[in-house]
Design a protein around this motif. Structure first.
Motif, PDB file in Angstrom:
ATOM      1  N   HIS A 179       0.818  -1.212   0.000  1.00  8.87           N
ATOM      2  CA  HIS A 179       0.000   0.000   0.000  1.00  8.87           C
ATOM      3  C   HIS A 179       0.854   1.264   0.000  1.00  8.87           C
ATOM      4  N   VAL A 180       2.106   1.131  -0.381  1.00  4.76           N
ATOM      5  CA  VAL A 180       2.996   2.278  -0.544  1.00  4.76           C
ATOM      6  C   VAL A 180       3.132   2.555  -2.033  1.00  4.76           C
ATOM      7  N   VAL A 181       2.617   3.689  -2.475  1.00  5.20           N
ATOM      8  CA  VAL A 181       2.617   4.059  -3.892  1.00  5.20           C
ATOM      9  C   VAL A 181       3.539   5.268  -4.064  1.00  5.20           C
ATOM     10  N   ILE A 182       4.556   5.099  -4.866  1.00  6.19           N
ATOM     11  CA  ILE A 182       5.504   6.174  -5.143  1.00  6.19           C
ATOM     12  C   ILE A 182       5.456   6.495  -6.629  1.00  6.19           C
ATOM     13  N   LEU A 183       5.305   7.768  -6.939  1.00  4.80           N
ATOM     14  CA  LEU A 183       5.322   8.219  -8.324  1.00  4.80           C
ATOM     15  C   LEU A 183       6.471   9.192  -8.513  1.00  4.80           C
ATOM     16  N   VAL A 184       7.223   9.004  -9.552  1.00  4.16           N
ATOM     17  CA  VAL A 184       8.304   9.925  -9.910  1.00  4.16           C
ATOM     18  C   VAL A 184       7.920  10.586 -11.225  1.00  4.16           C
ATOM     19  N   ASN A 185       7.688  11.885 -11.167  1.00  2.00           N
ATOM     20  CA  ASN A 185       7.231  12.645 -12.339  1.00  2.00           C
ATOM     21  C   ASN A 185       5.980  12.011 -12.946  1.00  2.00           C
ATOM     22  N   GLY A 186       5.080  11.551 -12.066  1.00  5.10           N
ATOM     23  CA  GLY A 186       3.825  10.971 -12.518  1.00  5.10           C
ATOM     24  C   GLY A 186       3.883   9.505 -12.853  1.00  5.10           C
ATOM     25  N   VAL A 218      13.352   2.807 -12.177  1.00  5.56           N
ATOM     26  CA  VAL A 218      14.078   3.972 -12.672  1.00  5.56           C
ATOM     27  C   VAL A 218      15.439   4.035 -11.975  1.00  5.56           C
ATOM     28  N   ARG A 219      16.314   4.842 -12.537  1.00 14.40           N
ATOM     29  CA  ARG A 219      17.633   5.051 -11.941  1.00 14.40           C
ATOM     30  C   ARG A 219      17.851   6.553 -11.797  1.00 14.40           C
ATOM     31  N   PHE A 220      18.315   6.968 -10.607  1.00 17.60           N
ATOM     32  CA  PHE A 220      18.541   8.385 -10.337  1.00 17.60           C
ATOM     33  C   PHE A 220      20.032   8.706 -10.436  1.00 17.60           C
ATOM     34  N   ARG A 221      20.304   9.890 -10.924  1.00 14.23           N
ATOM     35  CA  ARG A 221      21.698  10.326 -10.954  1.00 14.23           C
ATOM     36  C   ARG A 221      22.191  10.594  -9.540  1.00 14.23           C
ATOM     37  N   ASN A 222      21.321  11.118  -8.677  1.00 15.60           N
ATOM     38  CA  ASN A 222      21.692  11.389  -7.282  1.00 15.60           C
ATOM     39  C   ASN A 222      20.616  10.796  -6.384  1.00 15.60           C
ATOM     40  N   GLU A 223      20.684   9.480  -6.210  1.00 16.21           N
ATOM     41  CA  GLU A 223      19.657   8.785  -5.446  1.00 16.21           C
ATOM     42  C   GLU A 223      19.648   9.223  -3.987  1.00 16.21           C
ATOM     43  N   ARG A 224      20.806   9.514  -3.439  1.00 19.40           N
ATOM     44  CA  ARG A 224      20.869   9.898  -2.027  1.00 19.40           C
ATOM     45  C   ARG A 224      20.079  11.175  -1.761  1.00 19.40           C
ATOM     46  N   ALA A 225      20.132  12.129  -2.689  1.00 16.86           N
ATOM     47  CA  ALA A 225      19.393  13.377  -2.510  1.00 16.86           C
ATOM     48  C   ALA A 225      17.894  13.129  -2.563  1.00 16.86           C
ATOM     49  N   VAL A 226      17.454  12.260  -3.477  1.00 18.47           N
ATOM     50  CA  VAL A 226      16.023  11.940  -3.573  1.00 18.47           C
ATOM     51  C   VAL A 226      15.574  11.231  -2.304  1.00 18.47           C
ATOM     52  N   PHE A 227      16.381  10.298  -1.820  1.00 17.43           N
ATOM     53  CA  PHE A 227      16.080   9.569  -0.582  1.00 17.43           C
ATOM     54  C   PHE A 227      15.901  10.545   0.580  1.00 17.43           C
ATOM     55  N   LEU A 246       0.576   3.229   4.864  1.00 16.75           N
ATOM     56  CA  LEU A 246      -0.044   3.483   3.580  1.00 16.75           C
ATOM     57  C   LEU A 246       0.491   4.825   3.091  1.00 16.75           C
ATOM     58  N   ALA A 247       0.726   4.944   1.816  1.00 16.86           N
ATOM     59  CA  ALA A 247       1.277   6.192   1.302  1.00 16.86           C
ATOM     60  C   ALA A 247       1.000   6.322  -0.181  1.00 16.86           C
ATOM     61  N   VAL A 248       0.737   7.543  -0.595  1.00 15.79           N
ATOM     62  CA  VAL A 248       0.691   7.903  -2.013  1.00 15.79           C
ATOM     63  C   VAL A 248       1.500   9.186  -2.132  1.00 15.79           C
ATOM     64  N   LEU A 249       2.688   9.089  -2.689  1.00 16.12           N
ATOM     65  CA  LEU A 249       3.595  10.224  -2.715  1.00 16.12           C
ATOM     66  C   LEU A 249       4.104  10.455  -4.129  1.00 16.12           C
ATOM     67  N   ARG A 307      13.005   0.049  -4.046  1.00 18.19           N
ATOM     68  CA  ARG A 307      13.160  -0.431  -2.679  1.00 18.19           C
ATOM     69  C   ARG A 307      13.712   0.644  -1.747  1.00 18.19           C
ATOM     70  N   ASN A 308      14.689   1.393  -2.205  1.00 23.80           N
ATOM     71  CA  ASN A 308      15.307   2.385  -1.332  1.00 23.80           C
ATOM     72  C   ASN A 308      14.366   3.535  -1.009  1.00 23.80           C
ATOM     73  N   LEU A 309      13.531   3.928  -1.946  1.00 24.72           N
ATOM     74  CA  LEU A 309      12.589   5.016  -1.665  1.00 24.72           C
ATOM     75  C   LEU A 309      11.502   4.556  -0.690  1.00 24.72           C
ATOM     76  N   VAL A 310      11.085   3.314  -0.795  1.00 22.80           N
ATOM     77  CA  VAL A 310      10.145   2.779   0.195  1.00 22.80           C
ATOM     78  C   VAL A 310      10.795   2.786   1.580  1.00 22.80           C
ATOM     79  N   PHE A 311      12.069   2.430   1.626  1.00 21.90           N
ATOM     80  CA  PHE A 311      12.786   2.446   2.903  1.00 21.90           C
ATOM     81  C   PHE A 311      12.896   3.862   3.453  1.00 21.90           C
ATOM     82  N   ALA A 312      13.020   4.856   2.577  1.00 19.79           N
ATOM     83  CA  ALA A 312      13.076   6.251   3.030  1.00 19.79           C
ATOM     84  C   ALA A 312      11.797   6.628   3.754  1.00 19.79           C
TER      85      ALA A 312
END
Length: 570
Positions: A255-262, A312-321, A289-292, A268-273
């Motif tokens: 029930h964790v929904v993450i959208l990046v630019n829609g 997806v792959r981020f150029r700076n994943e740590r900053a997004v986290f 539960l989350a919709v972000l 996995r790492n963003l869910v952990f964040a």
């Protein structure tokens, strides 16, 4: 059994695959179950600028999948071309691939679906021309022609996997496949609240969203109004959405929904964040539960790393986290902590995750000062408490300004000890008490190895021991807050925990929580008034007084105005 190599020259072993085989391989990458078909068709509808999208499912998607939208549609010339491999209207050059703004772009989805099913598509564009129709079976174009109908596109997929029976064997039970489809369409609806979605499964309406752009209203359509009312708002520059309060949780991460630019992604790492923001506020193995929605410069994210575009792959994943974790942390610390609900058929008052009692809530922390920076947000604080007595040898009863308060004495003491242990570890000042008689402890091999590797760390915690035989140690001292009778068991648990893989930060917090839990006063122990008052005073000074280190609540606050309503007093 070897196959005949038709058309190969003598000595030649490498050949170009027939188009039917190549299409089948591509279909296997993109279309592995009915939900994958739904995903690709709905994403096409979203990219087409649809305001309404209707999804109809029969027989778990094997007999029928139909997606109807009112988007810009396709011309009679474009419609048959759309079902060819690598056909797309969304890319024109390699440079476009670096700044993708659409959900679909690979040009494989429709061709892959048509390769393993019977497909009919009817579309009419907004330019005022006539509509058109195509029928395709197993990748072969059967018919084309004109057709009437409204602006938009209707794609009907039947007999899915009829020509690949081996794939049918890997499908789950119909109920499972329907559940996956329902969750998928719900996630797409949550990611696009300005679009009105409706989903029918076996002629039953599963949900229907309003399409007004209101995320909470969309969430209510998918999860129910009570759950939606309890969700907390996240509203920062690059992260927006809803997350659940600590008391509202589920047993899985589904029930964790993450959208990046829609784009709905799995990361996995963003869910952990997100989970890190709840640290100390919820029980282990429970998930929010989350919709972000996360906004990232398209040039800083690569969406072309998976055939189904799930990753997806981020150029700076740590900053997004860090940005995501900080946004959730702030929302949790600014939220009303407890809500009171009137119940029927159960306890008169209970702690709940929803706010439906007369629209009221009580927040024990003061409002932010105007102009205060978000990074300076303080953790929630308890109001001043006047101790009244002990109830059922486990709850402390206290009075706050205009409120009655119940405190779980074990959870409260656990929080106090946890903070004290962390402070001592941070300041590197161990607090030990010598045992009157040293304790001999037999250890399992894995525990003995952990003791040998972490002896210095154990001394920092307050444990002092020395070897006493091949598999035995002699415990000389234990942490000062720990009852001597529990020291052996706690040390064994700590050693077992240290034997597992832990990051340094996680090791510190989990070990501190374990020691605090086993050192705290137990539920059912009688407390003197002096000890109870000292516990309440110490709890008010902790970093997170509302919960123990494992996330269980310490305090239930019952506001006077809500009690008056409940007892029908003026």
């Amino acid at each position: 059994m070897s196959r005949p190599d038709v058309g190969l020259e003598p000595g030649q072993t490498i050949a170009i695959l027939p188009s039917a085989v190549a299409d089948g391989i591509a279909a296997g990458e993109v279309v592995d179950r009915p939900a994958a078909v739904v995903k690709e068709l709905v994403e096409n509808a979203i990219d087409a600028g649809a305001a309404r999208i209707h999804v109809r499912i029969e027989a778990a998607g094997q007999e029928l999948i139909e997606v109807v939208d009112d988007g810009h549609g396709m011309s009679p010339t474009d419609l048959p071309v759309a079902f060819r491999r690598h056909a797309t209207s969304k890319l024109r050059s390699l440079e476009d691939l670096r700044t993708i703004h659409t959900l679909g772009f690979r040009g494989e989805a429709l061709a892959s679906i048509a390769a393993v099913a019977e497909v009919e598509a009817v579309s009419r564009s907004r330019d005022g021309g006539e509509g058109s129709r195509v029928k395709i079976r197993a990748g072969e174009l059967l018919t084309t022609g004109s057709a009437g109908g409204p602006v938009g596109t209707r794609v009907t997929v039947g007999q899915l996997f009829f020509n690949t029976p081996a794939r049918l064997k890997f499908l789950k039970q119909p109920a499972t496949e329907n559940a996956v489809i329902s969750r998928l369409v719900g996630e797409l609806a949550l990611g696009n609240p300005a679009i009105a979605f409706s989903l029918d499964i076996d002629r039953r309406r599963v949900f229907e969203t309003p399409g007004t752009g209101d995320l909470r209203a969309t969430f209510a359509a998918v999860y129910g109004s009570e759950t939606a009312a309890a969700m907390l708002t996240v509203d920062e520059a690059s992260v927006r959405g809803l997350i659940s309060p600590p008391a509202l949780h589920r047993g899985t991460r589904d029930h964790v929904v993450i959208l990046v630019n829609g784009r709905r992604i799995q990361h996995r790492n963003l869910v952990f964040a997100i989970e890190q923001a709840y640290r100390g506020l919820r029980e282990p193995d429970r998930f929010p539960l989350a919709v972000l929605s996360v906004l990232v410069d398209p040039a800083e994210v690569d969406v072309n790393v998976h055939p189904t575009k799930r990753e997806v792959r981020f150029r700076n994943e740590r900053a997004v986290f860090a940005t995501l974790e900080r946004a959730c942390y702030h929302a949790l610390r600014l939220s009303p902590l407890y809500e009171l609900q009137s119940t029927t058929g159960g306890p008169l008052l209970e702690l709940r995750e929803t706010a439906v009692f007369s629209g009221g809530s009580f927040s024990p922390h003061p409002p932010l000062q105007e102009g205060r920076e978000s990074d300076e947000i303080e953790a929630p604080r308890l109001p001043p408490l006047i101790y009244i007595g002990q109830l059922l040898q486990g709850y402390l009863v206290a009075e706050a300004p205009d409120a009655a308060v119940l405190i779980d004495q074990h959870a409260a003491h656990e929080r106090v000890l946890f903070d004290q242990i962390l402070l001592r570890l941070d300041e590197r000042r161990p607090a030990s008490q010598l045992l009157l008689i040293p304790h001999l402890i037999d250890l399992a091999p894995i525990q003995l190895t952990a003791y040998q590797q972490h002896d210095a760390w154990l001394r920092t915690l307050g444990f002092e021991a020395e070897p006493f035989g091949p598999h035995t140690i002699r415990l000389l001292a234990a942490p000062s807050d720990m009852p001597e009778a529990r020291a052996d068991r706690v040390l064994e648990l700590v050693l077992a925990d240290l034997a597992g893989e832990r990051t340094p930060d996680r090791r510190v917090r989990e070990t501190a929580a374990l020691i605090a839990c086993h050192s705290a006063v137990r539920f059912g122990d009688a407390l003197s008034p002096e000890a109870a008052r000292q516990l309440l005073s110490s709890l008010a000074l902790t970093a997170e007084p509302i919960s123990c280190p494992h996330g269980r609540p310490t305090t239930l606050i019952l506001p006077d105005d809500q009690l008056r309503r409940l007892f029908k007093r003026p």
